[in-house]
Design an enzyme around this catalytic site. Structure first.
Site, PDB file in Angstrom:
ATOM      1  N   ARG A   1      11.422  -2.520  11.254  1.00 42.50           N
ATOM      2  CA  ARG A   1      10.417  -1.650  11.869  1.00 42.50           C
ATOM      3  C   ARG A   1       9.914  -2.888  13.178  1.00 42.50           C
ATOM      4  NH1 ARG A   1       5.509  -0.023   8.190  1.00 42.50           N
ATOM      5  NH2 ARG A   1       4.340  -1.081   9.687  1.00 42.50           N
TER       6      ARG A   1
ATOM      7  N   ARG B   1      -9.431   1.214   8.331  1.00 42.88           N
ATOM      8  CA  ARG B   1      -8.985  -0.044   8.684  1.00 42.88           C
ATOM      9  C   ARG B   1     -10.190  -0.859   9.618  1.00 42.88           C
ATOM     10  NH1 ARG B   1      -3.262   0.789   8.775  1.00 42.88           N
ATOM     11  NH2 ARG B   1      -2.323  -1.354   8.917  1.00 42.88           N
TER      12      ARG B   1
ATOM     13  N   ARG C   1      -0.582  -9.262  13.161  1.00 41.44           N
ATOM     14  CA  ARG C   1      -1.301  -8.224  12.201  1.00 41.44           C
ATOM     15  C   ARG C   1      -2.092  -8.769  11.027  1.00 41.44           C
ATOM     16  NH1 ARG C   1       4.155  -5.579  10.615  1.00 41.44           N
ATOM     17  NH2 ARG C   1       2.686  -4.042   9.299  1.00 41.44           N
TER      18      ARG C   1
ATOM     19  N   LYS D   1       0.902  -1.232   0.050  1.00 40.22           N
ATOM     20  CA  LYS D   1       0.167   0.174   0.079  1.00 40.22           C
ATOM     21  C   LYS D   1       0.860   1.293   0.113  1.00 40.22           C
ATOM     22  CE  LYS D   1      -2.014  -0.967   3.955  1.00 40.22           C
ATOM     23  NZ  LYS D   1      -1.292  -2.271   4.215  1.00 40.22           N
TER      24      LYS D   1
ATOM     25  N   ARG E   1      11.987  -6.044   4.505  1.00 44.43           N
ATOM     26  CA  ARG E   1      11.835  -4.634   4.574  1.00 44.43           C
ATOM     27  C   ARG E   1      12.665  -3.868   5.554  1.00 44.43           C
ATOM     28  NH1 ARG E   1       5.875  -2.064   5.420  1.00 44.43           N
ATOM     29  NH2 ARG E   1       5.990  -3.216   7.342  1.00 44.43           N
TER      30      ARG E   1
HETATM   31  P1  AP5 Z   1       4.951  -1.649   1.741  1.00 45.45           P
HETATM   32  O1  AP5 Z   1       4.644  -0.595   0.511  1.00 45.45           O
HETATM   33  O2  AP5 Z   1       5.820  -1.183   2.945  1.00 45.45           O
HETATM   34  O3  AP5 Z   1       3.557  -2.318   2.503  1.00 45.45           O
HETATM   35  P2  AP5 Z   1       2.236  -1.641   3.124  1.00 45.45           P
HETATM   36  O4  AP5 Z   1       1.133  -2.429   2.616  1.00 45.45           O
HETATM   37  O5  AP5 Z   1       2.512  -0.176   3.060  1.00 45.45           O
HETATM   38  O6  AP5 Z   1       2.785  -2.299   4.616  1.00 45.45           O
HETATM   39  P3  AP5 Z   1       2.637  -1.865   6.065  1.00 45.45           P
HETATM   40  O7  AP5 Z   1       3.253  -2.670   7.027  1.00 45.45           O
HETATM   41  O8  AP5 Z   1       3.224  -0.446   6.121  1.00 45.45           O
HETATM   42  O9  AP5 Z   1       1.210  -1.959   6.338  1.00 45.45           O
HETATM   43  P4  AP5 Z   1       0.386  -2.037   7.707  1.00 45.45           P
HETATM   44  O10 AP5 Z   1      -0.890  -1.726   7.164  1.00 45.45           O
HETATM   45  O11 AP5 Z   1       0.689  -3.056   8.515  1.00 45.45           O
HETATM   46  O12 AP5 Z   1       1.316  -0.909   8.462  1.00 45.45           O
HETATM   47  P5  AP5 Z   1       0.811   0.656   8.833  1.00 45.45           P
HETATM   48  O13 AP5 Z   1       2.191   1.488   8.864  1.00 45.45           O
HETATM   49  O14 AP5 Z   1      -0.343   0.928   8.116  1.00 45.45           O
HETATM   50  O15 AP5 Z   1       5.679  -2.999   1.244  1.00 45.45           O
HETATM   51  C1  AP5 Z   1       6.138  -3.965   2.116  1.00 45.45           C
HETATM   52  C2  AP5 Z   1       7.346  -4.361   1.582  1.00 45.45           C
HETATM   53  O16 AP5 Z   1       7.420  -5.236   0.481  1.00 45.45           O
HETATM   54  C3  AP5 Z   1       8.450  -3.555   1.249  1.00 45.45           C
HETATM   55  O17 AP5 Z   1       9.659  -3.643   1.727  1.00 45.45           O
HETATM   56  C4  AP5 Z   1       8.603  -3.204  -0.083  1.00 45.45           C
HETATM   57  O18 AP5 Z   1       9.638  -2.793  -0.694  1.00 45.45           O
HETATM   58  C5  AP5 Z   1       8.218  -4.398  -0.672  1.00 45.45           C
HETATM   59  N1  AP5 Z   1       7.156  -4.374  -1.721  1.00 45.45           N
HETATM   60  C6  AP5 Z   1       5.984  -3.762  -2.080  1.00 45.45           C
HETATM   61  N2  AP5 Z   1       5.618  -4.134  -3.102  1.00 45.45           N
HETATM   62  C7  AP5 Z   1       6.099  -5.106  -3.570  1.00 45.45           C
HETATM   63  C8  AP5 Z   1       6.290  -6.036  -4.704  1.00 45.45           C
HETATM   64  N3  AP5 Z   1       5.213  -5.823  -6.028  1.00 45.45           N
HETATM   65  N4  AP5 Z   1       7.003  -7.017  -5.065  1.00 45.45           N
HETATM   66  C9  AP5 Z   1       7.837  -7.157  -4.381  1.00 45.45           C
HETATM   67  N5  AP5 Z   1       8.149  -6.627  -3.212  1.00 45.45           N
HETATM   68  C10 AP5 Z   1       7.185  -5.712  -2.752  1.00 45.45           C
HETATM   69  O19 AP5 Z   1       0.341   0.606  10.321  1.00 45.45           O
HETATM   70  C11 AP5 Z   1       1.233   0.075  11.427  1.00 45.45           C
HETATM   71  C12 AP5 Z   1       0.293   0.020  12.556  1.00 45.45           C
HETATM   72  O20 AP5 Z   1      -0.224   1.339  12.852  1.00 45.45           O
HETATM   73  C13 AP5 Z   1      -0.968  -0.912  12.356  1.00 45.45           C
HETATM   74  O21 AP5 Z   1      -0.628  -2.165  12.857  1.00 45.45           O
HETATM   75  C14 AP5 Z   1      -1.762  -0.479  13.531  1.00 45.45           C
HETATM   76  O22 AP5 Z   1      -1.380  -0.944  14.880  1.00 45.45           O
HETATM   77  C15 AP5 Z   1      -1.524   1.274  13.615  1.00 45.45           C
HETATM   78  N6  AP5 Z   1      -2.513   1.907  12.605  1.00 45.45           N
HETATM   79  C16 AP5 Z   1      -2.106   2.408  11.499  1.00 45.45           C
HETATM   80  N7  AP5 Z   1      -3.364   2.980  10.745  1.00 45.45           N
HETATM   81  C17 AP5 Z   1      -4.366   2.688  11.870  1.00 45.45           C
HETATM   82  C18 AP5 Z   1      -5.594   2.691  11.631  1.00 45.45           C
HETATM   83  N8  AP5 Z   1      -6.320   3.402  10.623  1.00 45.45           N
HETATM   84  N9  AP5 Z   1      -6.588   2.277  12.798  1.00 45.45           N
HETATM   85  C19 AP5 Z   1      -5.856   1.586  13.776  1.00 45.45           C
HETATM   86  N10 AP5 Z   1      -4.412   1.465  14.025  1.00 45.45           N
HETATM   87  C20 AP5 Z   1      -3.925   2.090  12.612  1.00 45.45           C
HETATM   88 MG    MG Z   2       2.900   0.977   4.846  1.00 42.54          MG
END
Ligand code: AP5
Ligand code: MG
Length: 214
Positions: A160, A88, A171, A13, A127
């Site tokens: 991370r 979410r 997660r 994402k 990552r």
């Molecule tokens: P990346 O692009 O980083 O993936 P992502 O979908 O952004 O993954 P996140 O881990 O950031 O998502 P998340 O939803 O768990 O975390 P968030 O920060 O939102 O890609 C992942 C890896 O794969 C990278 O190394 C990339 O290079 C690689 N990659 C990407 N595309 C690829 C491809 N096509 N092929 C190969 N490799 C590829 O949230 C973190 C925490 O915050 C949550 O757990 C929660 O506790 C809290 N939080 C955040 N938002 C909310 C909310 N709205 N409500 C409640 N809690 C929240």
């Molecule tokens: Mg992300």
């Protein structure tokens, strides 16, 4: 253009949202990045959020909703935005919809980046994220020019805290239980678009621009 990115943790994402933001010149709003910045700066919000994030749990809706509603109301978001990691939960989606409805607006696209669970854990352990600017790398797919150092700002790259395999599993469970229902929610609204997130990043982006238009 108002876009929501849906998908499991690690689906890509953030990677795709950054590219969308650049191409369509709209802000990239990531709730995860906002929380991580607050943790780094030691704010009250950061302290509260960290206790949930480190366990792989969602931060409670009441700590997220007002923050996002306020953010999308700012001047730079007038022509749209790409929301990454929000909504979410169904209550978050409903809160966003009613805030937008109140000003005669609505979400245009909900893009679901589809990646099966078995690919996710492998991706997450590779990552690396910059402690300073939030840029994301992957040891295999997008390695930094110099190991452990951010290409953009020269600061340190880290794994991370919530990317440890046991936390990633939690997660994923939380995703299936609380976030996946949003796929039906946006399908019913007629704005859900699916893209295959297992292919090369450039191909994922090409599929997204096919949906959004040139
Ligand atoms: P990346 O692009 O980083 O993936 P992502 O979908 O952004 O993954 P996140 O881990 O950031 O998502 P998340 O939803 O768990 O975390 P968030 O920060 O939102 O890609 C992942 C890896 O794969 C990278 O190394 C990339 O290079 C690689 N990659 C990407 N595309 C690829 C491809 N096509 N092929 C190969 N490799 C590829 O949230 C973190 C925490 O915050 C949550 O757990 C929660 O506790 C809290 N939080 C955040 N938002 C909310 C909310 N709205 N409500 C409640 N809690 C929240
Ligand atoms: Mg992300």
């Amino acid at each position: 253009m108002k876009i929501i990115m849906l998908g499991a943790p690690g689906a890509g994402k953030g990677t795709q949202a950054k590219k969308i933001a650049e191409k369509y010149m709209i802000p990239h709003i990531s709730t995860g990045d906002i929380f991580r910045a607050n943790i780094k700066n030691g704010t009250e919000l950061g302290k509260k959020a960290k206790t949930y994030m480190d366990q792989g749990l969602l931060v409670p809706d009441e700590l997220v909703v007002d923050l996002v509603v306020d953010r999308v109301g700012q001047d730079d978001a007038k022509n749209g935005y790409v929301l990454d990691g929000f909504p979410r939960t169904i209550p978050q989606a409903q809160a966003l919809d009613s805030a937008l409805e109140a000003i005669g607006e609505k979400v245009d696209y909900a893009i679901n980046v589809e990646v099966p669970d078995e690919n996710i854990i492998r991706r997450m352990s590779g990552r690396r994220a910059c402690v300073a600017c939030g840029a994301t790398y992957h040891l295999v797919h997008i390695p930094p020019k110099q190991e452990g150092i951010c290409d953009t700002c020269g600061k340190e790259l880290i794994l991370r805290d919530d990317d440890k395999p046991e936390t990633v599993k939690k997660r994923l469970d939380v995703y299936h239980e609380q976030t996946q229902p949003l796929i039906d929610y946006y399908t019913e609204k007629g704005i859900l678009k699916e893209v295959d997130g297992t292919v090369d990043m450039a191909d994922v982006f090409a599929a997204i621009t096919d949906i959004l238009g040139a």
